[in-house]
Write an enzyme that holds these catalytic residues in place. Structure first.
Site, short mmCIF file in Angstrom:
data_model
loop_
_atom_site.label_atom_id
_atom_site.label_comp_id
_atom_site.label_asym_id
_atom_site.label_seq_id
_atom_site.Cartn_x
_atom_site.Cartn_y
_atom_site.Cartn_z
N GLN A 83 0.82 -1.30 -0.05
CA GLN A 83 -0.20 -0.06 0.02
C GLN A 83 1.03 1.23 0.14
OE1 GLN A 83 -3.30 0.32 2.75
NE2 GLN A 83 -4.07 -1.71 2.30
N HIS A 105 -8.06 -2.11 6.56
CA HIS A 105 -7.27 -2.55 7.71
C HIS A 105 -6.32 -1.26 8.04
CE1 HIS A 105 -4.87 -4.53 10.56
NE2 HIS A 105 -3.61 -4.81 9.58
N ASP A 188 -6.28 -6.47 15.68
CA ASP A 188 -6.15 -7.37 14.50
C ASP A 188 -4.95 -7.93 14.45
OD1 ASP A 188 -7.48 -7.98 11.75
OD2 ASP A 188 -5.34 -7.66 11.30
#
Length: 330
Positions: A83, A105, A188
């Protein structure tokens, strides 16, 4: 908790949503949004299976740059490690004024790898399930619950956009929980490392190795330590620890109470706290970012080595006997 009545799809009327990446989440979210009547464009590089998949689903994939130029909402659904570079080279220079920057996320937002220029809000809408489930539940008329979080200083309008987006992918049918980007990211990562992936994988291999080294058949070890894990997880999924303990034998329940803490010891719990601190301090993020900048040599070598563990071949052999399983081989 937010539901359908709390979200208005009209907030996204006249806006274009760019889905950057047509992988696990990308394919599901793009199709659900389109089926909800929203304007969606997909960015996916040509030549790969995901590009062909997007075409087969009726999209005409664009370059990242072109998709971003058209979009009022840009959702980056590429792998975490890709990303930042894509954002710097192909997204940030082409953002429309006021465009909202999204992800499912928070890794790159939280650890400073994707930082929007002034005038652009950050939004997180994170389905709590894999993409194929996000799609299949939507098609059935249901929805996978989602998390929603806003970046610092984000406007109330951006929250409305987030709730509308969640409704568009079916999330408000299941319920949308408000959180923060830090909380979503840190919990997470911890869940993946300490329990769901790292913890469970090592527990299964340790159990398998213990039985095989003691002279038991590999097939028996596979069944008891890996195959039957699904039976237990399904019980967890349906009714939590209580339903699992209600469903198994009294012998199994007694073994749970009297032996479990000998496996997950106080030392294990201390190590979990260390792992959480590494996540919260950014150490894990730095390690993963540097690993990828160096070509991910250790990561790739470990992946190859793990695939050579004997439990893999035992499982492949046994799954060929179980015709009812939709067996997946990497």
């Amino acid at each position: 908790m937010y539901y359908d009545s709390d979200a208005d799809l009209g907030v996204l009327a006249g806006k274009t949503i760019a889905i950057i990446g047509y992988g696990s989440q990308g394919h599901a979210q793009a199709q659900n949004l389109r089926d909800s009547g929203l304007d969606v464009v997909v960015a996916q590089r040509p030549g790969g299976p995901n590009h062909a998949l997007a075409v087969s689903h009726g999209f005409q994939p664009l370059s990242v740059e072109e998709a971003v130029k058209r979009a009022d909402v840009v959702n980056i659904l590429l792998p975490d490690e890709l990303q930042a570079d894509v954002y710097r080279t192909s997204i940030r220079p082409h953002l429309k004024p006021g465009a909202v920057l999204m992800a499912s996320h928070g890794f790159n937002f939280h650890f400073g790898q994707v930082e929007p220029p002034p005038g652009h809000d950050i939004l997180l809408v994170a389905p709590k399930g894999p993409g194929h489930l996000v799609r299949s539940e939507y098609v059935k008329g249901g929805g996978v619950p989602c998390l929603i979080a806003l970046g610092p200083g984000a406007s109330p309008e951006t929250k409305k956009i987030g709730l509308a987006y969640a409704k568009g992918i079916g999330g408000t049918r299941g319920g949308v929980i408000e959180t923060t980007i830090a909380e979503e990211t840190e919990t997470d990562l911890f869940g993946e490392q300490a329990v769901l992936c790292g913890g469970v994988s090592e527990l299964i291999k340790a159990g398998y190795d213990t039985l095989v080294e003691a002279g038991y058949q590999p097939e028996m070890a596979y069944f008891e330590c890996l195959h039957e894990m699904k039976l237990i997880v399904d019980l967890f999924y349906q009714g939590g620890l209580e339903y699992m303990r209600y469903s198994v034998s009294n012998t199994a329940e007694y073994g749970d109470y009297t032996r479990g803490k000998r496996i997950i010891t106080e030392e294990t719990r201390r190590e979990m706290k260390k792992i959480l601190e590494e996540i919260r301090s950014g150490q894990f993020a730095r390690d993963w970012i540097l690993e990828n900048r160096g070509g991910a040599a250790m990561f790739k070598a470990t992946r190859r080595r793990e695939r050579e563990h004997p439990i893999g071949e035992t499982g492949r052999r046994l799954r060929r006997m179980m015709k009812w399983i939709d067996s997946k081989e990497v």
